[in-house]
Design a protein around this motif. Structure first.
Motif, PDB file in Angstrom:
ATOM      1  N   GLU A 183      -7.647  29.764 -13.298  1.00 32.10           N
ATOM      2  CA  GLU A 183      -7.531  30.083 -11.874  1.00 32.10           C
ATOM      3  C   GLU A 183      -8.438  29.191 -11.031  1.00 32.10           C
ATOM      4  O   GLU A 183      -8.030  28.693  -9.973  1.00 32.10           O
ATOM      5  CB  GLU A 183      -7.886  31.555 -11.627  1.00 32.10           C
ATOM      6  CG  GLU A 183      -7.746  31.947 -10.157  1.00 32.10           C
ATOM      7  CD  GLU A 183      -8.153  33.387  -9.898  1.00 32.10           C
ATOM      8  OE1 GLU A 183      -7.384  34.074  -9.221  1.00 32.10           O
ATOM      9  OE2 GLU A 183      -9.236  33.795 -10.371  1.00 32.10           O
ATOM     10  N   GLN A 184      -9.655  28.958 -11.495  1.00 31.63           N
ATOM     11  CA  GLN A 184     -10.568  28.087 -10.767  1.00 31.63           C
ATOM     12  C   GLN A 184     -10.018  26.655 -10.707  1.00 31.63           C
ATOM     13  O   GLN A 184     -10.132  25.986  -9.692  1.00 31.63           O
ATOM     14  CB  GLN A 184     -11.947  28.086 -11.425  1.00 31.63           C
ATOM     15  CG  GLN A 184     -12.700  29.380 -11.239  1.00 31.63           C
ATOM     16  CD  GLN A 184     -13.951  29.435 -12.094  1.00 31.63           C
ATOM     17  OE1 GLN A 184     -13.979  28.949 -13.234  1.00 31.63           O
ATOM     18  NE2 GLN A 184     -15.006  30.027 -11.547  1.00 31.63           N
ATOM     19  N   ALA A 205      -9.152  24.480  -7.468  1.00 26.18           N
ATOM     20  CA  ALA A 205      -9.726  23.144  -7.291  1.00 26.18           C
ATOM     21  C   ALA A 205      -8.637  22.111  -7.017  1.00 26.18           C
ATOM     22  O   ALA A 205      -8.793  21.254  -6.143  1.00 26.18           O
ATOM     23  CB  ALA A 205     -10.534  22.752  -8.528  1.00 26.18           C
ATOM     24  N   ARG A 206      -7.535  22.189  -7.758  1.00 21.45           N
ATOM     25  CA  ARG A 206      -6.434  21.245  -7.532  1.00 21.45           C
ATOM     26  C   ARG A 206      -5.841  21.411  -6.133  1.00 21.45           C
ATOM     27  O   ARG A 206      -5.530  20.438  -5.459  1.00 21.45           O
ATOM     28  CB  ARG A 206      -5.336  21.439  -8.581  1.00 21.45           C
ATOM     29  CG  ARG A 206      -5.663  20.877  -9.926  1.00 21.45           C
ATOM     30  CD  ARG A 206      -4.439  20.984 -10.856  1.00 21.45           C
ATOM     31  NE  ARG A 206      -4.818  20.696 -12.203  1.00 21.45           N
ATOM     32  CZ  ARG A 206      -5.028  21.608 -13.141  1.00 21.45           C
ATOM     33  NH1 ARG A 206      -4.869  22.892 -12.877  1.00 21.45           N
ATOM     34  NH2 ARG A 206      -5.386  21.256 -14.352  1.00 21.45           N
ATOM     35  N   PRO A 256      -9.862  37.182  -2.457  1.00 19.45           N
ATOM     36  CA  PRO A 256      -8.442  37.418  -2.150  1.00 19.45           C
ATOM     37  C   PRO A 256      -7.900  36.447  -1.089  1.00 19.45           C
ATOM     38  O   PRO A 256      -6.750  36.015  -1.173  1.00 19.45           O
ATOM     39  CB  PRO A 256      -8.405  38.858  -1.634  1.00 19.45           C
ATOM     40  CG  PRO A 256      -9.623  39.501  -2.204  1.00 19.45           C
ATOM     41  CD  PRO A 256     -10.653  38.408  -2.287  1.00 19.45           C
ATOM     42  N   GLN A 257      -8.727  36.101  -0.108  1.00 17.86           N
ATOM     43  CA  GLN A 257      -8.289  35.132   0.911  1.00 17.86           C
ATOM     44  C   GLN A 257      -8.049  33.753   0.278  1.00 17.86           C
ATOM     45  O   GLN A 257      -7.094  33.071   0.627  1.00 17.86           O
ATOM     46  CB  GLN A 257      -9.335  35.014   2.031  1.00 17.86           C
ATOM     47  CG  GLN A 257      -9.409  36.226   2.929  1.00 17.86           C
ATOM     48  CD  GLN A 257     -10.588  36.140   3.892  1.00 17.86           C
ATOM     49  OE1 GLN A 257     -11.665  35.644   3.552  1.00 17.86           O
ATOM     50  NE2 GLN A 257     -10.384  36.658   5.104  1.00 17.86           N
ATOM     51  N   TRP A 265      -4.622  31.654   0.207  1.00 18.47           N
ATOM     52  CA  TRP A 265      -4.572  30.277   0.701  1.00 18.47           C
ATOM     53  C   TRP A 265      -3.942  29.363  -0.355  1.00 18.47           C
ATOM     54  O   TRP A 265      -3.097  28.525  -0.034  1.00 18.47           O
ATOM     55  CB  TRP A 265      -5.983  29.788   1.069  1.00 18.47           C
ATOM     56  CG  TRP A 265      -5.944  28.450   1.721  1.00 18.47           C
ATOM     57  CD1 TRP A 265      -5.883  28.180   3.054  1.00 18.47           C
ATOM     58  CD2 TRP A 265      -5.925  27.175   1.061  1.00 18.47           C
ATOM     59  NE1 TRP A 265      -5.823  26.830   3.262  1.00 18.47           N
ATOM     60  CE2 TRP A 265      -5.850  26.181   2.055  1.00 18.47           C
ATOM     61  CE3 TRP A 265      -5.972  26.770  -0.270  1.00 18.47           C
ATOM     62  CZ2 TRP A 265      -5.825  24.824   1.767  1.00 18.47           C
ATOM     63  CZ3 TRP A 265      -5.936  25.417  -0.557  1.00 18.47           C
ATOM     64  CH2 TRP A 265      -5.867  24.461   0.446  1.00 18.47           C
ATOM     65  N   VAL A 266      -4.343  29.517  -1.612  1.00 14.42           N
ATOM     66  CA  VAL A 266      -3.808  28.678  -2.694  1.00 14.42           C
ATOM     67  C   VAL A 266      -2.310  28.915  -2.850  1.00 14.42           C
ATOM     68  O   VAL A 266      -1.542  27.965  -3.065  1.00 14.42           O
ATOM     69  CB  VAL A 266      -4.567  28.909  -4.019  1.00 14.42           C
ATOM     70  CG1 VAL A 266      -3.871  28.240  -5.191  1.00 14.42           C
ATOM     71  CG2 VAL A 266      -6.004  28.390  -3.896  1.00 14.42           C
ATOM     72  N   LYS A 267      -1.871  30.165  -2.725  1.00 16.12           N
ATOM     73  CA  LYS A 267      -0.429  30.449  -2.800  1.00 16.12           C
ATOM     74  C   LYS A 267       0.328  29.752  -1.674  1.00 16.12           C
ATOM     75  O   LYS A 267       1.445  29.285  -1.863  1.00 16.12           O
ATOM     76  CB  LYS A 267      -0.169  31.953  -2.744  1.00 16.12           C
ATOM     77  CG  LYS A 267      -0.515  32.678  -4.012  1.00 16.12           C
ATOM     78  CD  LYS A 267      -0.250  34.168  -3.873  1.00 16.12           C
ATOM     79  CE  LYS A 267      -0.766  34.916  -5.093  1.00 16.12           C
ATOM     80  NZ  LYS A 267      -0.662  36.368  -4.915  1.00 16.12           N
ATOM     81  N   ALA A 268      -0.286  29.691  -0.500  1.00 18.43           N
ATOM     82  CA  ALA A 268       0.349  29.054   0.654  1.00 18.43           C
ATOM     83  C   ALA A 268       0.249  27.529   0.614  1.00 18.43           C
ATOM     84  O   ALA A 268       1.035  26.843   1.266  1.00 18.43           O
ATOM     85  CB  ALA A 268      -0.280  29.577   1.945  1.00 18.43           C
ATOM     86  N   HIS A 269      -0.719  26.990  -0.122  1.00 15.16           N
ATOM     87  CA  HIS A 269      -0.955  25.536  -0.189  1.00 15.16           C
ATOM     88  C   HIS A 269      -1.089  25.079  -1.641  1.00 15.16           C
ATOM     89  O   HIS A 269      -2.115  24.525  -2.034  1.00 15.16           O
ATOM     90  CB  HIS A 269      -2.235  25.179   0.573  1.00 15.16           C
ATOM     91  CG  HIS A 269      -2.240  25.606   1.990  1.00 15.16           C
ATOM     92  ND1 HIS A 269      -2.692  26.844   2.384  1.00 15.16           N
ATOM     93  CD2 HIS A 269      -1.841  24.968   3.116  1.00 15.16           C
ATOM     94  CE1 HIS A 269      -2.582  26.947   3.700  1.00 15.16           C
ATOM     95  NE2 HIS A 269      -2.058  25.827   4.167  1.00 15.16           N
TER      96      HIS A 269
END
Length: 153
Positions: free
Chosen positions: A99-100, A104-105, A132-133, A137-141
């Protein structure tokens, strides 16, 4: 300053990650019991032990040989402090959870090409986000998918 250092370490880890072993394969180095000899004093068997993993990866991934050669050239041209910084980045990458690494990617992909000021502003916002934010954010980007490591024979 801390944000800049964290970003540089992250970028170095990402850039040099292909040379890092996979986290599941990594084994802690045994504590040194005696000073290790210079290369010239190593036995042929000791030299073979050190070179074999590189040779195996070179042979296993012929399509990546130009990339490996470029990494080696960049490493050779780095001054010692930059090598140490890159090495710490690789160690940090190896210690990350999946997940980290995904985070990072995504962050790297997002900030790549930004000005220092924009990158600094984004990293300030990132550090203030709750876990959670950050996940949202990662899901959106999302970052482009990472290349899959080749299976071992």
């Amino acid at each position: 300053m801390t944000t800049r250092i964290n970003t540089l370490v992250l970028l170095a880890g990402l850039a040099l990650a292909p040379f890092a072993t996979h986290a599941q394969d990594a084994k802690p180095a045994p504590p040194p019991t005696e000073a290790m000899p210079a290369w010239e004093q190593l036995s042929p068997a000791q030299r073979e032990l050190l070179i074999a993993p590189v040779r195996d990866r070179w042979n296993r991934e012929p399509e990546r040989r130009p990339q490996f050669m470029e990494y080696a050239k960049r490493w050779k041209d780095m001054p010692p402090p930059q090598r140490d910084h890159a090495r710490r980045g690789m160690e940090r990458w190896e210690a990350m959870t999946p997940e980290q690494r995904e985070h990072a990617r995504a962050v790297f992909n997002f900030v790549h090409g930004m000005s220092k000021e924009d990158r600094r502003a984004f990293m300030g916002k990132w550090q203030q986000m709750t876990p959670p934010q950050r996940n949202e954010w990662v899901k959106a980007h999302p970052a482009p998918p990472a290349p899959m490591p080749p299976s071992k024979p």
